[in-house]
Design a protein around this motif. Structure first.
Motif, short mmCIF file in Angstrom:
data_model
loop_
_atom_site.label_atom_id
_atom_site.label_comp_id
_atom_site.label_asym_id
_atom_site.label_seq_id
_atom_site.Cartn_x
_atom_site.Cartn_y
_atom_site.Cartn_z
N THR A 354 0.90 -1.28 0.17
CA THR A 354 -0.40 -0.13 0.25
C THR A 354 1.21 1.07 0.23
O THR A 354 0.31 2.49 -0.66
CB THR A 354 -1.03 -0.09 1.54
OG1 THR A 354 -0.27 0.02 2.00
CG2 THR A 354 -1.87 -0.77 1.66
N ALA A 355 1.83 1.29 0.60
CA ALA A 355 2.70 2.18 0.27
C ALA A 355 3.06 3.16 -0.40
O ALA A 355 2.85 4.37 -0.88
CB ALA A 355 4.56 2.03 1.40
N PRO A 356 3.71 2.47 -2.03
CA PRO A 356 4.35 3.09 -3.05
C PRO A 356 2.31 4.00 -3.78
O PRO A 356 2.44 4.23 -4.28
CB PRO A 356 4.79 2.40 -3.33
CG PRO A 356 4.81 0.63 -3.12
CD PRO A 356 4.25 1.13 -1.78
N ALA A 357 1.78 2.67 -4.02
CA ALA A 357 0.50 2.75 -4.27
C ALA A 357 -0.21 4.03 -3.97
O ALA A 357 -0.86 4.86 -4.50
CB ALA A 357 -0.60 1.34 -4.59
N SER A 358 -0.88 3.62 -2.99
CA SER A 358 -1.60 5.29 -2.41
C SER A 358 -1.06 6.18 -1.89
O SER A 358 -1.95 7.13 -2.29
CB SER A 358 -1.20 4.07 -0.96
OG SER A 358 -2.93 2.85 -0.18
N SER A 359 0.06 6.32 -1.52
CA SER A 359 1.26 8.09 -1.98
C SER A 359 0.78 8.49 -2.79
O SER A 359 0.96 9.80 -3.12
CB SER A 359 2.83 7.44 -1.10
OG SER A 359 3.08 6.55 0.10
N LYS A 360 1.60 7.95 -3.81
CA LYS A 360 1.13 8.36 -5.26
C LYS A 360 -0.48 8.91 -5.75
O LYS A 360 -1.03 10.07 -6.46
CB LYS A 360 2.05 7.88 -6.51
CG LYS A 360 1.92 8.34 -8.22
CD LYS A 360 2.53 7.53 -8.67
CE LYS A 360 3.35 8.47 -10.22
NZ LYS A 360 1.78 8.90 -10.46
N THR A 361 -1.56 8.09 -5.21
CA THR A 361 -2.80 7.83 -5.59
C THR A 361 -2.72 9.27 -5.39
O THR A 361 -3.37 9.85 -5.36
CB THR A 361 -3.00 6.36 -5.63
OG1 THR A 361 -2.85 5.24 -6.08
CG2 THR A 361 -5.16 7.11 -6.40
N MET A 362 -2.80 9.84 -3.72
CA MET A 362 -3.36 10.23 -3.43
C MET A 362 -2.82 11.20 -3.66
O MET A 362 -4.04 12.42 -3.87
CB MET A 362 -3.33 10.12 -1.69
CG MET A 362 -3.52 11.05 -0.69
SD MET A 362 -3.22 11.04 1.15
CE MET A 362 -1.58 10.04 0.98
N MET A 363 -1.51 11.68 -3.53
CA MET A 363 -1.01 12.97 -4.81
C MET A 363 -1.67 13.17 -5.26
O MET A 363 -2.07 14.27 -6.42
CB MET A 363 0.65 13.16 -4.58
CG MET A 363 1.15 14.72 -5.59
SD MET A 363 0.68 15.95 -3.79
CE MET A 363 2.18 15.45 -2.91
N ASP A 364 -1.60 12.23 -6.78
CA ASP A 364 -3.16 12.41 -8.25
C ASP A 364 -3.31 12.83 -7.96
O ASP A 364 -4.12 14.01 -8.70
CB ASP A 364 -2.19 11.59 -9.07
CG ASP A 364 -0.60 10.88 -8.89
OD1 ASP A 364 0.13 11.84 -9.35
OD2 ASP A 364 -0.52 9.67 -9.42
N TYR A 365 -4.42 12.75 -7.20
CA TYR A 365 -6.12 13.23 -6.65
C TYR A 365 -6.13 14.27 -5.87
O TYR A 365 -6.58 14.74 -6.82
CB TYR A 365 -6.86 11.75 -5.85
CG TYR A 365 -8.36 12.34 -5.65
CD1 TYR A 365 -9.00 11.96 -6.60
CD2 TYR A 365 -8.62 12.89 -4.05
CE1 TYR A 365 -10.08 12.33 -5.98
CE2 TYR A 365 -9.41 13.14 -4.07
CZ TYR A 365 -10.76 12.79 -5.24
OH TYR A 365 -11.71 12.83 -4.42
#
Length: 586
Positions: A354-365
């Motif tokens: 979850t660390a790489p996936a969620s961090s980038k998805t959150m910033m992009d969103y």
């Protein structure tokens, strides 16, 4: 400029003057290719000096007081280099700077119900951890927190209790004072004292919910005035302020109010549009207060971290409504993320992924929501983060520490400006056992109060062994090894290696565009053999805790493993563990 000088200083003298004194009619020769020396893990030919990228808008003023780091060589003990062959190689390019590292990414949160934080050992551990920023007065508790209230008092213009999401009275929830001096609570004065003792700054969340449930003729003005008075009382000690906490959630006291007691026509259920209107009133009052005392403050507005509009506990279309009202009036935007699914009994690899996936998805969103709203991009602060996984003591385990390392690496890569982990201490759960976000224990049967949990050690060594700039790195030969590379202003190169797999992995490390010195130093952290995937222990270079939980009490003086670079840089990364490594400069 200091880092550039480091590289210039080691270039051959002739290179410094080539083409510098006169023009030539001859075409310039092709650049000499960089040669990576397999003998010591560094370059042997000419190198490309690094160039810092522009400060991202998502980092902004959180990098204003950035300072370079000087690596201090620890005590060492000689360690043998792994002899096993490996196809796994990490390549870190010293010339490719991803980002400067904000010192405010290592923050934490503090809860008022976890004591006065006057114990010398606890203060020392927090000082050693060096979070640099501590958020108060604690998440949802900020909804009912009155910083100037006498102990156990209640404001005259609030109901006896706030409402639950279904509209019934929450008789279990009252109000909180900043002046409770009992041993179980944290007074506002001791919060300020802890910041001073630990050389840490604060980030304060003011009580926005009071603008909703207040029963005066103008509850918004009353709540904004209370926040402004706190700014005046603070006298410039605190630069960063938040208006509200997770105001989009039905677990917050601002979510639903009794409209029969409201006197300025507010709806029963909050909306993003309403919050945005109220935010501007708070911001105006707080900035006026700061100007009155000659202070400069930054005020953050609450956004939701994902497009989770189908969730009935989340106010739909929060971000468009809030941003449409706020416009450019916020100094920064706030998001929270607990990465894993709520109360899911997640296994270790699910948590780590979850660390790489969620961090980038959150910033992009968030960036996309801001762009869609036509609002200027401002710095992004992740003021709460942890994991929600439950049922197997995940939150207090070694895996939580490995996950914390990955979150830090990813949010540096994704250029967040600020982050604060939730939280320094919380409360022990018996159903399920061990659901406790605290970095230190409280009420845990097998550990004295304020025993550092495994994540503490991972965060401590990350701070010490990660430099002031992230540099580009890549991994070949394995999808289980994750790398985060860095450089120090004093010239050293470092890499943090995470092993997500269940077997030990040997890894080669090559530094491009870097002249490697004679030695490299590293700490190896891994879990114990207790509790299956979720060990409650952490071993640091083989040193474990004196009790059945936590880590070694002498963590600050444990010698680093030291190995010569001749023959290459090579380490063994333990299963579900981390290696923190720094190589000498030449």
């Amino acid at each position: 400029m200091k880092l550039l000088k480091t590289f210039i200083a080691v270039l051959p003298l002739a290179l410094l003057f080539t083409g510098a004194c006169k023009k030539s009619s001859k075409p310039a020769p092709d650049p000499t290719p960089v040669v990576v020396d397999p003998g010591n893990g560094g370059a042997t030919g000419p190198i490309t000096a690094p160039t810092d990228p522009s400060v991202a808008a998502t980092q902004g003023f959180f990098l204003d007081d950035w300072q370079g780091k000087t690596f201090t060589k620890p005590a060492t003990v000689d360690a043998a280099k792994p002899t096993a062959s490996t196809s796994i190689t990490v390549t870190a390019d010293f010339s490719q700077v991803v980002s400067k590292v904000s010192k405010y990414l290592f923050g934490n949160n503090i809860n008022p119900f976890t004591g006065q934080y006057t114990d010398a050992g606890t203060v020392t551990n927090i000082t050693n951890l060096s979070p640099n920023i501590i958020r108060a007065p604690g998440g949802s508790l900020s909804d009912i927190y009155f910083w100037d209230l006498p102990a156990y008092g209640k404001p005259a213009d609030v109901p006896d209790h706030p409402l639950k999401p279904d509209g019934s009275v929450d008789t279990n929830t009252g109000y909180w004072s900043g002046n409770v001096n009992d041993s179980w609570s944290l007074s506002l004065s001791n919060y300020y004292s802890l910041l001073q003792k630990t050389n840490t700054t604060g980030i304060i969340t003011v009580n926005y919910a009071y603008a909703r449930y207040g029963t005066s003729n103008d509850p918004v003005a009353a709540a904004a005035h209370l926040a402004a008075q706190w700014v005046r009382y603070d006298k410039g000690k605190t630069k960063y302020w938040e208006v509200g906490n997770e105001c989009y959630g039905n677990w917050e006291a601002c979510y639903r109010i009794d409209v029969s007691k409201n006197k300025n026509g507010q709806p029963a259920i909050i909306t993003g549009d309403l919050y945005g209107k109220h935010f501007k009133v708070f911001a105006d009052s707080m900035r006026k207060a700061a100007a009155d005392i000659g202070a400069t403050i930054k005020i953050g507005a609450v956004l939701h971290e994902s497009a989770d509009n189908s969730n009935p506990t989340i106010v739909a279309n929060w971000n468009p409504g809030a941003l449409g009202q706020i416009g450019d009036k916020a100094d920064f935007f706030i998001v929270h993320n607990y990465y894993t699914n709520y109360n899911e009994n997640s296994n270790a690899i699910t948590i780590l992924n979850t660390a790489p996936a969620s961090s980038k998805t959150m910033m992009d969103y968030v960036k996309g929501a801001i762009q869609t709203a036509g609002v200027p991009q401002k710095p992004v602060a992740l003021t709460e983060w942890n994991i929600f996984s439950s049922g197997s003591k995940q939150q207090i385990s070694n895996i939580a520490g490995v996950h914390a390392v990955m979150v830090l690496g990813e949010i540096i890569k994704d250029q967040y400006g600020q982050a604060s982990r939730w939280d320094l201490a919380n409360s022990w759960s018996t159903t399920p056992v061990g659901d406790d976000h605290g970095l230190f224990s409280i009420g845990q049967p097998d550990a004295p109060d304020f025993t550092p949990r495994p994540a503490f050690y991972y965060l401590y060594y990350f701070q010490k062994y990660f430099g002031d700039r992230m540099i580009s790195s890549s991994v070949t030969g394995s999808s289980d090894i994750v790398s985060y590379a860095s450089s120090f202003n004093s010239g050293e190169a470092g890499v943090v290696l995470v092993n997500k797999s269940t077997t030990d992995q040997v890894v080669n490390i090559n530094f491009k565009n870097y002249y490697t010195g004679s030695n490299y130093y590293y700490y190896t952290l891994k879990g114990g053999t207790d509790n299956g995937e979720f060990s409650g222990k952490v071993l640091v270079n083989g040193n474990g805790p004196a009790i059945a939980y936590g880590g070694p009490s002498n963590y600050k003086t444990i010698a680093a493993s030291s190995t010569g670079t001749s023959g290459g840089i090579k380490v063994s990364v333990p299963a579900r563990g981390v290696v923190f490594l720094v190589a000498d400069k030449k």
